[in-house]
Scaffold this motif. Structure first.
Motif, PDB file in Angstrom:
ATOM      1  N   HIS A  90       0.823  -1.205   0.000  1.00 34.20           N
ATOM      2  CA  HIS A  90       0.000   0.000   0.000  1.00 34.20           C
ATOM      3  C   HIS A  90       0.856   1.254   0.000  1.00 34.20           C
ATOM      4  CE1 HIS A  90      -3.285   2.596  -0.289  1.00 34.20           C
ATOM      5  NE2 HIS A  90      -2.607   3.360   0.534  1.00 34.20           N
ATOM      6  N   HIS A 118      -7.058  -2.503   3.880  1.00 39.46           N
ATOM      7  CA  HIS A 118      -8.197  -2.309   2.991  1.00 39.46           C
ATOM      8  C   HIS A 118      -8.106  -3.187   1.743  1.00 39.46           C
ATOM      9  CE1 HIS A 118      -6.215   1.452   0.931  1.00 39.46           C
ATOM     10  NE2 HIS A 118      -5.780   0.340   0.401  1.00 39.46           N
ATOM     11  N   HIS A 119      -7.017  -3.904   1.599  1.00 44.04           N
ATOM     12  CA  HIS A 119      -6.942  -4.889   0.522  1.00 44.04           C
ATOM     13  C   HIS A 119      -7.459  -6.243   0.986  1.00 44.04           C
ATOM     14  CE1 HIS A 119      -4.537  -2.301  -2.145  1.00 44.04           C
ATOM     15  NE2 HIS A 119      -4.118  -1.803  -1.002  1.00 44.04           N
TER      16      HIS A 119
HETATM   17 CU   LIG Z   1      -4.081   0.235  -0.735  1.00 40.91          CU
END
Ligand SMILES: [Cu+2]
Ligand code: HEM
Lengths: 559, 323
Positions: free
Chosen positions: A272, A321-322
């Protein structure tokens, strides 16, 4: 035959045209491009030449990765995926992802444009560690060579995300080799980041306080922090995966007592932040372009500068959030969702500030500015759809569909690559000493914008309809959108081929560039085009605020 | 010809549950809101580009380039809007995560590259899931190899299916018809072929369908047979020579462990007890149970656990050792 053609053999030996206004009585120092031997390139420690070495290398990787994408898009013309076999298709998207992320996009702006202009912007003679800089290019090439070797001997079919236990236990492809390539490449990132950080701290021109730094420098600084802090995590993660694959050390595979989700946590803890490596530099370029082509100081300098840092730091807190549907806890999901919204705020701030910068400016829509405007539009769409994905209930549906693919291409291609092209055109006169054909440039920017949207917008709809990513074949109702996307991709491809042709053309036949062809502020425009080996004849001194443009006046200005 | 083509173009996915409606409602708001903001930004940018282009005369008296109030405004307003999106999305997610009451349970095993499903009555299917209309269905899922993901776009739900643990998802169909199942998590060569169909039937049709095919015993009954054939009952029985916890009533109880923890005995706990027993020794017992890792298929494991769930009636005191 005009004078440029006559001089085409060694264009830089030619005396600069007289109308070049900085040409005073003195002799020009030789340009950094003057020496022509292979050796002078391969052993150079000049940041400008190293920037160009990176440029040539990433073009090669881009070409391979783009070819893979083209074959994938052709395959997806028909629902059954008639062109290539499933196995091949899987190797193609892995090749595409790995090369685009690590061997094109991450080094694109930082290692090419950053290398070239960062020291110039700071008024420095070079980066803080010129030899380290060359070393990082060699490491990059070594990593790249291993990755290419992995492709040649059969390829890898795990996707760029290398999820376990597929990658560590089940895949029959050259995973460890590819991981080694990426692992080695990481050191190149780390060294570049380190070099940029030290350079920014230590080599600023006299009078250049932190609040007088160019916004591009701020964004490079933020990017470098991520490069240095996040890349080691990727190295460790890939190492653990390889250990499990080669020696069956149980880390991720439950059959060996490991935990497959651990891999995802580690991977996204790097990746990220890494997606911000793939956008912050673009934001920096766009800040420069918006100021330069409105002839105005940026609106809210502090906010734009600190937004970069905020993004870099907050970016470390949202990896989960993945993994909203990975079976991580509901509570964790909520925290990560909340933080993802928080990290979107600084991005929004930037968009508003760029827009406000245009207000009462004196705007010229040259090619770089067209790319910058394209960036703002496409990045906005990418960011907005990022919000959809950060919204928990909605992401459950969108996760691992084409919606995600469209989202990140809007940001990484629509944003970052647009910014890269804009920056390349903007600094091209400085880099090559030549002007590119402006009309062709503008047309290309527009073609790229149209091709891009046609390629990726249909993918949002595909994702909503439920088409999963990484599918070699698909149900018939998805065909229309896939075909639109493939059609768009061919236009987009043209948008990338054209600059390759006319920029190379301009090296020989382009008009010679003045030192400051855009008439903008910044140390890099005060030296010759192309600059001398040591950048400045006299070390520059910063005596005024950054972007201190004189009031443009109310009248219309003729071109 | 062109009419045929148009009819084939799909603009919206099927909407076959209340959850799908819920997700779509939120999505429409998101689209309207972000669409409006994107449009507004575009209008302002284009307006500025036109008005302040170099060749146009315009008021260019230098504006302020710092303005704290403006910056704070356009940071705080988006943030507040974001909070709204977050809350709404989180609410849906939370609802999806709650274990549904009175659900019909179906076991799902993902393997490269097919879905194997089993109804509690013992009926099995491959790449097809028959469910009755209006009945909440809970999928209890695991994988035999790599990570898969059970995705049903018409119900707007998806859940990764992992090796070595159970994950669940539920849905309640509100429309008859057949809808697609996709594997959403890349799982190797034929990932794109790991698809199937959910077939929503009327409850009577479903009941009739359950009776078709071979005569089957229920999963719990099969589990009971396995409980004996794997030798579990040799120890876990009142008259057994080896002292081992009795398993009547274990499911859903709180179990004190030797290391002081107290764990909730759910499917995951039971699974781990069978495969890696030494990681959770029940307080007061010796670590003598052998591991069944690699000796028992995911199928059979499901059956045994279902059996243990079915005998979850008697009081849990049975497990507390008397010293
Ligand atoms: Cu991300
Ligand atoms: C406005 C801020 C952003 C938000 C809120 C956001 C949100 C998200 C979310 C929630 C996902 C996961 C979706 C899923 O897998 O289901 C995602 C995926 C992704 N985003 Fe963003 N994003 C933002 C900006 C960016 C930026 C700036 C980049 C890169 C330059 C980026 C690149 C990606 C990539 C590469 C993926 C997918 C990776 C993969 O699964 O292969 N995003 N984004």
């Amino acid at each position: 035959m005009d004078e440029y053609e006559a001089a085409s053999v060694r264009p830089n030996d030619m005396p600069l045209p007289v109308q070049n206004y900085v040409m005073i009585e003195r002799e020009e120092p030789p340009s950094y491009l003057k020496e022509h031997t292979i050796r002078s390139w391969l052993l150079t420690t000049d940041h400008k030449r190293i920037g160009l070495l990176y440029l040539f290398s990433i073009i090669v990787f881009f070409a391979i990765a783009a070819t893979a994408a083209a074959i994938m898009r052709l395959n997806l013309l028909t629902p059954r995926g008639d062109l290539v076999q499933a196995e091949t298709y899987n190797k193609l998207f892995t090749t595409h992802g790995v090369l685009m992320v690590w061997f094109f996009l991450i080094p694109s702006i930082p290692s090419v444009l950053g290398n070239f202009v960062l020291p110039l912007m700071l008024g420095a003679r070079d980066l803080a560690f010129p030899k380290l800089n060359l070393l990082s290019w060699y490491i990059f090439i070594l990593g790249g060579a291993i990755a290419l070797y992995a492709l040649l001997v059969g390829g890898v079919d795990t996707g760029w995300t290398f999820y376990t236990p597929y990658s560590s236990t089940y895949s029959n492809s050259h995973v460890a080799l590819m991981a080694a390539g990426v692992f080695i490449n990481g050191f190149s990132s780390i060294l570049t980041g380190l070099n940029f950080i030290v350079t920014t701290h230590k080599l600023r021109a006299p009078g250049m306080t932190w609040m007088r730094l160019r916004l591009f420098v701020w964004s490079m600084y933020a990017t470098s922090l991520i490069l240095v802090l996040a890349t080691p995590v990727l190295a460790m993660t890939l190492t653990l995966m390889a250990l499990e694959r080669i020696w069956h050390v149980g880390v991720f595979d439950p059959a060996l007592g490991g935990d497959p989700l651990l891999f995802q946590h580690l991977f996204w803890f790097y990746s990220h932040p890494a997606v911000y490596i793939m956008i912050l530099p673009g934001m920096g370029v766009v800040s420069e372009l918006v100021c330069a082509f409105s002839k105005k100081r940026v609106f809210g300098y502090m906010f734009v500068a600190f937004a970069s840092l905020a993004i870099a730091l907050l970016g470390f807190l949202v990896w989960g959030h993945h993994m909203f549907v990975s079976s991580q806890s509901v509570f964790a999901g909520m925290i990560f969702s909340f933080l993802s919204f928080a990290v979107a705020v600084p991005s929004a701030i930037k968009i508003f500030n760029w827009t406000a910068t245009l207000y009462r400016g004196s705007i010229s829509l040259d090619t770089p500015m067209l790319y910058a405007i394209g960036f703002i539009g496409l990045f906005t769409v990418g960011g907005m759809t990022g919000l959809f994905l950060a919204t928990l209930g909605v992401d459950v549906h969108f996760h691992d569909t084409y919606f995600v693919i469209a989202h990140f291409h809007y940001i990484m291609v629509g944003g970052m690559v647009m910014a890269f092209m804009g920056g390349l055109h903007f600094w091209w006169p400085k880099i090559s000493g030549r002007l590119y054909p402006e009309f062709l440039g503008k047309m290309t920017a527009i073609v790229t914008f149209i091709g891009f949207n046609l390629t990726f917008f249909p993918q949002f709809i595909l994702g909503y309809l439920g088409m999963p990513r990484r599918y070699h074949a698909y149900p018939e109702q998805f065909q229309v959108y896939n075909d639109l996307s493939t059609a768009g991709a061919s236009i987009l491809g043209l948008g990338y081929l054209l600059p390759l042709c006319y920029l190379i053309w301009s090296c020989r036949y382009g008009k010679r560039a003045a030192n400051n062809p855009w008439g903008v502020k910044g140390f890099e425009w005060e030296t010759t085009s192309p600059p001398p080996v040591h950048n400045f004849e006299q070390p520059p001194v910063q005596t005024e605020e950054v972007y201190n443009y004189p009031p443009p006046g109310n009248e219309a200005v003729a071109d | 010809m062109s009419r045929v083509l148009l009819a084939e173009i799909q603009f919206f996915p099927d909407q076959a549950s209340k959850m799908a409606v819920r997700v779509d409602t939120l999505l429409i708001w998101l689209i309207l809101l972000t669409g409006f903001v994107t449009f507004a930004i575009a209008v302002v940018v284009i307006y500025f580009l036109a008005k302040y282009r170099k060749r146009a005369a315009a008021d260019r008296s230098p504006p302020k380039t710092e303005n704290l109030a403006v910056e704070v405004t356009w940071s705080v307003i988006p943030f507040v809007i974001f909070l709204g999106m977050f809350g709404w999305g989180a609410k849906i997610y939370f609802k999806e995560s709650i274990d549904p009451k009175n659900a019909m349970e179906v076991h799902v095993i993902g393997k490269q590259w097919m879905w194997k499903l089993e109804h509690l009555q013992g009926k099995r299917e491959i790449n097809e899931l028959h469910v009755p209309l209006g009945q909440t269905v809970k999928l209890m899922m695991t994988s035999q190899d790599v990570i898969h993901s059970f995705f049903m776009p018409a119900f707007r739900i998806k859940q990764d299916v992992l090796p070595g643990r159970y994950t669940t998802e539920w849905f309640k169909a509100t429309k008859l018809g057949s809808y697609r199942i996709f594997c959403a998590q890349y799982c190797g060569t034929n990932h794109a072929l790991m698809t199937g169909q959910v077939i929503v039937m009327t409850p009577t049709d479903f009941a009739a369908w359950l009776k078709t095919g071979r005569e089957t015993v229920s999963v719990a009954q099969r589990g009971e047979q396995l409980f004996h054939s794997f030798g579990c009952s040799g120890c876990h029985a009142a008259q057994a020579a080896v002292r081992a916890p009795l398993l009547e009533g274990i499911y859903g109880s709180q179990v004190p462990l030797a290391d002081g923890r107290i764990v909730h005995a759910d499917e995951r706990y039971l699974r781990d007890c069978i495969l890696i027993p030494n990681t959770q020794i029940v307080a007061g017992f010796e670590p003598v149970m052998p591991s069944f890792q690699g000796r028992i298929s995911e199928d059979d494991l499901f059956a045994i656990i279902t059996y243990l769930m079915s005998i979850g009636s008697s009081p849990p005191e049975a497990n507390i050792p008397n010293r």
